[in-house]
Design an enzyme around this catalytic site. Structure first.
Site, PDB file in Angstrom:
ATOM      1  N   GLY A  45     -14.188 -21.337  39.618  1.00  0.00           N
ATOM      2  CA  GLY A  45     -14.062 -20.980  41.030  1.00  0.00           C
ATOM      3  C   GLY A  45     -13.259 -22.054  41.753  1.00  0.00           C
ATOM      4  CD  GLN A  50     -12.800 -26.686  45.109  1.00  0.00           C
ATOM      5  OE1 GLN A  50     -12.960 -25.490  44.904  1.00  0.00           O
ATOM      6  NE2 GLN A  50     -13.212 -27.609  44.265  1.00  0.00           N
ATOM      7  CB  CYS A  94     -17.762 -29.426  42.227  1.00  0.00           C
ATOM      8  SG  CYS A  94     -16.612 -28.993  43.541  1.00  0.00           S
ATOM      9  CG  LEU A  95     -12.468 -27.666  39.321  1.00  0.00           C
ATOM     10  CD1 LEU A  95     -11.371 -26.633  39.525  1.00  0.00           C
ATOM     11  CD2 LEU A  95     -12.382 -28.275  37.929  1.00  0.00           C
ATOM     12  CG  HIS A 136     -19.923 -24.048  43.685  1.00  0.00           C
ATOM     13  ND1 HIS A 136     -20.529 -25.059  42.967  1.00  0.00           N
ATOM     14  CD2 HIS A 136     -18.687 -24.512  44.000  1.00  0.00           C
ATOM     15  CE1 HIS A 136     -19.704 -26.098  42.882  1.00  0.00           C
ATOM     16  NE2 HIS A 136     -18.560 -25.787  43.495  1.00  0.00           N
ATOM     17  CD  GLU A 137     -15.763 -21.799  44.374  1.00  0.00           C
ATOM     18  OE1 GLU A 137     -15.053 -22.442  45.161  1.00  0.00           O
ATOM     19  OE2 GLU A 137     -16.151 -22.272  43.289  1.00  0.00           O
ATOM     20  CG  HIS A 140     -16.328 -25.681  47.852  1.00  0.00           C
ATOM     21  ND1 HIS A 140     -16.927 -26.907  47.905  1.00  0.00           N
ATOM     22  CD2 HIS A 140     -16.090 -25.448  46.540  1.00  0.00           C
ATOM     23  CE1 HIS A 140     -17.047 -27.394  46.679  1.00  0.00           C
ATOM     24  NE2 HIS A 140     -16.550 -26.530  45.829  1.00  0.00           N
TER      25      HIS A 140
HETATM   26 ZN    ZN Z   1     -16.701 -26.749  43.805  1.00  0.00          ZN
END
Ligand code: ZN
Length: 186
Positions: A45, A50, A94-95, A136-137, A140
């Site tokens: 995701g 991001q 998470c990236l 999760h997204e 963000h």
């Molecule tokens: Zn993330």
């Protein structure tokens, strides 16, 4: 085009995502670039903040996971969570905060409304892994990370690791943009 992933601590996380209002070729191109960026980083995701954009937009593709190989990728624009049900706990990463993983409790089922990749407003019921990644997204897009959902004791323990991320003292296998580079470029 692969874009650098904005790490925890960069300015993009200081303000909330804005609603997407222009459904044009630029948006189509951005969505394509976000999928490419996410796949390059082995993510499942990716939210627009991001990649440094305050837009209410995320892409999801869980088909790289063993049990979900037949699942289709999903574009999520201007999402709303209408209803939540039950609880599930599982490990997340998470990236934007590489090297940190922890157990996060989230709703097991959610009813959501969003604009999809065909630019149509849809309503869906999601559960399990789909519900987890969507939440999760969604977090963000409200400037939140999964670590915001951990206990204050756990967050305290993570502080040195988060400081390292801000200094770009991490080994990510994908291009990143960290707080220290942001400081230098201003
Ligand atoms: Zn993330």
């Amino acid at each position: 085009m692969i874009m650098p992933i904005h790490m925890y601590g960069t300015k993009v996380w200081d303000s909330p995502a804005k609603k997407v209002t222009k459904f044009d070729d630029n948006l189509v191109g951005l969505i394509r670039d976000m999928f490419e960026t996410m796949h390059n980083a082995d993510g499942i995701g990716l939210a627009a903040n991001q990649v440094g954009l305050q837009l209410s937009l995320a892409v999801i593709d869980i088909s790289v996971m063993d049990d979900y190989a037949s699942e289709q990728p999903l574009v999520v624009i201007n999402p709303e969570i209408l209803e939540t049900n039950g609880e599930q706990t599982a490990e997340e990463g998470c990236l934007s905060i590489p090297g940190i993983h922890d157990e996060v409790t989230r709703a097991q089922e959610i009813r959501v409304r969003f604009t999809d990749g065909n630019f149509e407003r849809v309503e869906k019921e999601l559960s399990g892994m789909w519900a987890r990644v969507f939440q999760h997204e969604y977090d963000h897009l409200q400037q939140k990370f999964f670590i915001n959902r951990l206990s204050s004791v756990k967050r305290q323990i993570l502080k040195p690791k988060l400081a390292k991320i801000k200094r770009n003292d991490v080994r990510a296998k994908y291009p990143v943009f960290s707080a220290i580079e942001e400081k230098k470029s201003r």
